[in-house]
Design a protein around this motif. Structure first.
Motif, PDB file in Angstrom:
ATOM      1  N   GLY A  69       0.722  -1.070  -0.047  1.00  0.00           N
ATOM      2  CA  GLY A  69      -0.040  -0.214   0.187  1.00  0.00           C
ATOM      3  C   GLY A  69       0.679   1.132  -0.123  1.00  0.00           C
ATOM      4  N   GLU A  70       1.751   1.325   0.566  1.00  0.00           N
ATOM      5  CA  GLU A  70       2.798   2.376   0.751  1.00  0.00           C
ATOM      6  C   GLU A  70       3.577   2.651  -0.565  1.00  0.00           C
ATOM      7  OE1 GLU A  70       3.744   2.434   5.609  1.00  0.00           O
ATOM      8  OE2 GLU A  70       5.457   1.721   4.103  1.00  0.00           O
ATOM      9  N   MET A  71       4.077   1.452  -0.919  1.00  0.00           N
ATOM     10  CA  MET A  71       4.740   1.557  -2.419  1.00  0.00           C
ATOM     11  C   MET A  71       3.683   2.203  -3.372  1.00  0.00           C
ATOM     12  SD  MET A  71       6.873  -1.364  -4.747  1.00  0.00           S
ATOM     13  CE  MET A  71       5.332  -2.138  -5.109  1.00  0.00           C
ATOM     14  N   ARG A  72       2.564   1.532  -3.309  1.00  0.00           N
ATOM     15  CA  ARG A  72       1.433   2.140  -4.335  1.00  0.00           C
ATOM     16  C   ARG A  72       1.186   3.610  -4.310  1.00  0.00           C
ATOM     17  NH1 ARG A  72      -3.949  -0.825  -4.551  1.00  0.00           N
ATOM     18  NH2 ARG A  72      -4.268   0.795  -6.379  1.00  0.00           N
ATOM     19  N   ARG A  73       1.096   4.131  -3.024  1.00  0.00           N
ATOM     20  CA  ARG A  73       1.082   5.853  -2.907  1.00  0.00           C
ATOM     21  C   ARG A  73       2.101   6.289  -3.443  1.00  0.00           C
ATOM     22  NH1 ARG A  73      -1.809   9.100  -0.038  1.00  0.00           N
ATOM     23  NH2 ARG A  73      -2.810   7.580   0.903  1.00  0.00           N
ATOM     24  N   LEU A  74       3.374   5.795  -3.233  1.00  0.00           N
ATOM     25  CA  LEU A  74       4.918   6.377  -3.873  1.00  0.00           C
ATOM     26  C   LEU A  74       4.690   6.393  -5.455  1.00  0.00           C
ATOM     27  CD1 LEU A  74       7.381   4.835  -1.532  1.00  0.00           C
ATOM     28  CD2 LEU A  74       6.268   7.148  -1.251  1.00  0.00           C
ATOM     29  N   LEU A  75       4.215   5.322  -5.961  1.00  0.00           N
ATOM     30  CA  LEU A  75       4.059   5.194  -7.497  1.00  0.00           C
ATOM     31  C   LEU A  75       3.086   5.724  -7.972  1.00  0.00           C
ATOM     32  CD1 LEU A  75       4.898   1.253  -7.599  1.00  0.00           C
ATOM     33  CD2 LEU A  75       6.721   3.330  -8.090  1.00  0.00           C
ATOM     34  N   GLU A  76       1.868   5.828  -7.526  1.00  0.00           N
ATOM     35  CA  GLU A  76       0.632   6.295  -8.118  1.00  0.00           C
ATOM     36  C   GLU A  76       0.387   7.630  -7.719  1.00  0.00           C
ATOM     37  OE1 GLU A  76      -2.560   3.369  -7.795  1.00  0.00           O
ATOM     38  OE2 GLU A  76      -1.075   1.665  -7.903  1.00  0.00           O
ATOM     39  N   GLU A  77       0.465   7.967  -6.604  1.00  0.00           N
ATOM     40  CA  GLU A  77       0.144   9.497  -6.162  1.00  0.00           C
ATOM     41  C   GLU A  77       1.190  10.612  -6.411  1.00  0.00           C
ATOM     42  OE1 GLU A  77      -1.261  11.963  -1.953  1.00  0.00           O
ATOM     43  OE2 GLU A  77      -1.715  10.105  -2.388  1.00  0.00           O
ATOM     44  N   TYR A  78       2.509   9.915  -6.193  1.00  0.00           N
ATOM     45  CA  TYR A  78       3.522  10.905  -6.448  1.00  0.00           C
ATOM     46  C   TYR A  78       4.269  10.650  -7.754  1.00  0.00           C
ATOM     47  CZ  TYR A  78       2.766  12.002  -1.640  1.00  0.00           C
ATOM     48  OH  TYR A  78       2.246  12.440  -0.335  1.00  0.00           O
ATOM     49  N   GLY A  79       3.969   9.820  -8.386  1.00  0.00           N
ATOM     50  CA  GLY A  79       4.411   9.576  -9.937  1.00  0.00           C
ATOM     51  C   GLY A  79       5.986   8.838  -9.874  1.00  0.00           C
ATOM     52  N   MET A  80       6.412   8.252  -8.628  1.00  0.00           N
ATOM     53  CA  MET A  80       7.635   7.956  -8.736  1.00  0.00           C
ATOM     54  C   MET A  80       7.756   6.577  -9.782  1.00  0.00           C
ATOM     55  SD  MET A  80       9.412   9.429  -6.341  1.00  0.00           S
ATOM     56  CE  MET A  80       8.660  10.875  -7.070  1.00  0.00           C
ATOM     57  N   ASP A  81       9.170   6.589 -10.457  1.00  0.00           N
ATOM     58  CA  ASP A  81       9.284   5.604 -11.320  1.00  0.00           C
ATOM     59  C   ASP A  81       9.524   4.085 -10.703  1.00  0.00           C
ATOM     60  OD1 ASP A  81       9.285   6.933 -13.798  1.00  0.00           O
ATOM     61  OD2 ASP A  81      10.818   8.254 -12.896  1.00  0.00           O
ATOM     62  N   ALA A  82      10.067   3.830  -9.527  1.00  0.00           N
ATOM     63  CA  ALA A  82      10.273   3.001  -8.799  1.00  0.00           C
ATOM     64  C   ALA A  82      10.680   3.213  -7.191  1.00  0.00           C
ATOM     65  CB  ALA A  82      11.628   2.109  -9.466  1.00  0.00           C
ATOM     66  N   THR A  83      10.819   2.255  -6.518  1.00  0.00           N
ATOM     67  CA  THR A  83      11.123   2.242  -5.119  1.00  0.00           C
ATOM     68  C   THR A  83      12.391   1.526  -4.589  1.00  0.00           C
ATOM     69  OG1 THR A  83       9.754   0.540  -4.756  1.00  0.00           O
ATOM     70  CG2 THR A  83       8.740   2.726  -4.711  1.00  0.00           C
ATOM     71  N   GLY A  84      12.921   1.810  -3.557  1.00  0.00           N
ATOM     72  CA  GLY A  84      13.916   0.989  -2.959  1.00  0.00           C
ATOM     73  C   GLY A  84      13.536   0.353  -1.724  1.00  0.00           C
TER      74      GLY A  84
END
Length: 602
Positions: free
Chosen positions: A323-338
């Protein structure tokens, strides 16, 4: 150039914990980052894997003229060869028969086109069509990138045999850069821990960091940054030399593993908002400078798509569930996560010895803390109960504090000596303790100061010890293992398989962490208030340091308002937004107490 097939990468962890991660998982398409700070450790790991894979090994002695760079190049080339061979063997395997090749595709996120094609194959009855699709997706498989981290400010100058300083290209960071640049790798260089103009300028001497005639960059540049302003300043410096930043990697100031570089109270949601709103400014600022440089050199800058010239933005630091990763990708438009610390409990992916793995699995939130152990004088995320902590305490109890400083990567202090020495060294600690003892302060304050001096640990050696014990290079009885997890590790309580952890990341299984785990934004906020509280105890309201704390509080206030907006909005599945709201309320009251404000002013 290798592209990330996944929505995550495994960041660098210590000097040793991710040092062989590519050998473990790159053939499965997962990007990871290795540290080359400790070239002697790289040499020992190279000797080990040369033996395991029956590859001829020739020692590069410490006395070699350009030994540091040569050892790094040799180790990176060995990794490239091993990973390449494993990947070639993987591609030749059958599909839909439960092989490692099937695992490669099943680990991919469902949104990946290769995963969609793989899922489709099982339903095909026409064998010719089926075989053609298998051949097609096999050709599109890519191995995980073997990325390399250099801490830009860990850059001690070296002395020659004649006692004279060597030229700057033989400094620690420049030698490491040369070691990477001369390797056969096609991957990315991750520059972290500050802006080093001398090192950044040195990049321009290696053609692999520039585009070739096809538009490809063999060795890309990733900058780990704390905010948008830093990204803009560093990116412009490089762009003037024609160097492109492929990715800006945002990291939480405190809610991360390893060294914690606290911002002025800018919380991650605030930083992410700014990057989302201004990301086009990066390309618009850098691209004219880059093309102008190519023209000045008489080079042709190839025709490229918008996507190819736009820097990617990724984020890491405390992410704990899908859920936290999805927020970073979908709401903030991040290309990927670490995702770092959770992988310390995945033996298939990282190099952690058995004792330290148990310490991590059993660690509660109270056991994870920002420590004073780093010789760099920067807060260092730590866990209680490590071999390093026990060994350091034993030395103090014996009246022999400090390390012999066998590697000297973190030498920086000239308080008592002409040549820089390390604050974790026995030499420095004895000099400093004597100085404190002779000072005109209370006995209680003397003890406090001496304890802080003796807290310092030899990270150069101890961060690599666990990996050598795990690989059987060193006996477990040696001990001294240090590790630097982020506080997120408290919610992961056993060892996991690679498949379990990747499925957890993508939300394909029951969560590995409990529902009560605080939201990553909540944890970061609490850590910042803890940090301010510690500084406030030592600060005088009349000093400049107090003004800095007031500035941090002002920025935290703005960040908390944004966090409260997020908390009152819709949650992604698994997100604990309730913890975010309650944390904001609690931390506002704590800040009011720290700055002696009445509740209405908080």
């Amino acid at each position: 150039m290798i592209q990330n097939q996944h929505l995550f990468h495994i960041p660098v962890m210590g000097t040793g914990h991710s040092i062989d991660t590519p050998i473990r998982i790159a053939h499965l398409g997962i990007n990871s980052v290795v540290s080359v700070v400790d070239d002697m450790l790289c040499e020992k790991i190279r000797q080990h894997y040369s033996s395991v894979h029956n590859i001829a090994y020739q020692n590069i002695p410490k006395s070699a003229a350009d030994g540091r760079a040569e050892r790094i190049t040799a180790y990176l080339n060995l990794m490239a060869d091993i990973v390449g061979q494993k990947f070639d063997e993987l591609k030749k395997m059958s599909l839909l028969e439960g092989t490692e090749k099937d695992r490669y595709f099943r680990l991919l996120p469902e949104s990946n086109p290769l995963r969609k094609s793989y899922d489709k194959i099982a339903s095909l009855t026409n064998q010719a069509v089926r075989q053609n699709l298998i051949k097609e997706i096999t050709g599109k498989m890519t191995l995980g990138s073997i990325d390399v981290n250099i801490m830009a400010k860990v850059d001690a100058l070296k002395m020659g045999d004649d006692g004279q300083p060597l030229s700057s290209e033989y400094s620690d960071a420049s030698s490491a850069l040369r070691g990477y640049a001369n390797s056969k790798l096609s991957s990315s260089l991750v520059l972290s821990a500050g802006f080093n103009p001398r090192l950044y300028s040195y990049l321009s001497e290696f053609k692999d960091f520039y585009r070739d005639k096809t538009g490809d960059i063999k060795k890309k540049i990733i900058l780990k940054v704390s905010d948008f302003r830093s990204a803009l300043i560093q990116g412009k410096f490089l762009a003037k030399k024609g160097l492109e930043v492929a990715e800006f990697r945002i990291e939480s100031g405190l809610n991360c593993g390893g060294h914690a570089f606290a911002s002025d109270g800018y919380l991650l949601p605030v930083l992410l908002n700014e990057f989302r709103e201004k990301r086009n400014q990066l390309k618009e600022t850098f691209q004219p400078m880059i093309q102008s440089f190519y023209e000045s050199q008489g080079w042709e800058y190839p025709e490229l798509s918008e996507e190819e010239t736009t820097p990617k933005i990724t984020v890491q630091g405390g992410i704990g569930n899908n859920g936290e990763m999805r927020r970073l990708l979908e709401e903030y438009g991040m290309d990927a996560t670490g995702w770092g610390s959770p992988f310390l409990l995945v033996p298939e992916a990282t190099c952690v010895d058995e004792l330290t793995s148990k310490v991590l699995a059993n660690a509660a939130e109270k056991d994870l803390y920002l420590s004073n152990v780093s010789p760099l004088g920067v807060p260092f995320n730590n866990v209680r109960g490590t071999g390093s902590e026990k060994y350091t305490r034993e030395l103090v109890e014996k009246g022999k504090p400090g390390s012999k400083c066998p590697k000297g990567f973190l030498v920086s202090n000239t308080e008592f000596t002409e040549e820089p020495i390390c604050t974790a060294s026995a030499e420095y600690q004895l000099l400093k303790i004597n100085s404190i003892q002779e000072s005109d302060i209370s006995d209680e304050e003397k003890e406090n100061q001496k304890n802080r001096v003796m807290d310092k640990t030899c990270l150069c050696t101890n961060l690599g010890t666990g990996s050598m014990i795990r690989l059987g290079i060193m006996k477990p009885s040696y001990g001294r293992q240090a590790i630097c997890p982020g506080p997120n590790i408290a919610w992961f309580n056993r060892e996991y398989s690679l498949d379990e952890m990747v499925d957890h990341i993508y939300g394909r299984r029951e969560s590995l962490v409990p529902k009560e785990r605080p939201h990553m934004f909540a944890k970061e906020l609490t850590m910042y208030v803890d940090y301010i509280n510690e500084l406030a105890i030592l600060a005088d309201p009349e000093d400049a340091e107090w003004k800095k704390l007031l500035r941090m509080k002002k920025n935290l206030d703005a960040g908390m308002e944004l966090c409260m907006e997020i908390a009152k909005g819709s949650s992604y599945e698994g997100e604990n937004l309730h913890s975010l709201q309650s944390t904001v309320e609690e931390q506002k009251l704590r800040l009011a107490e720290i700055f002696n404000l009445v509740p209405s002013e908080a």
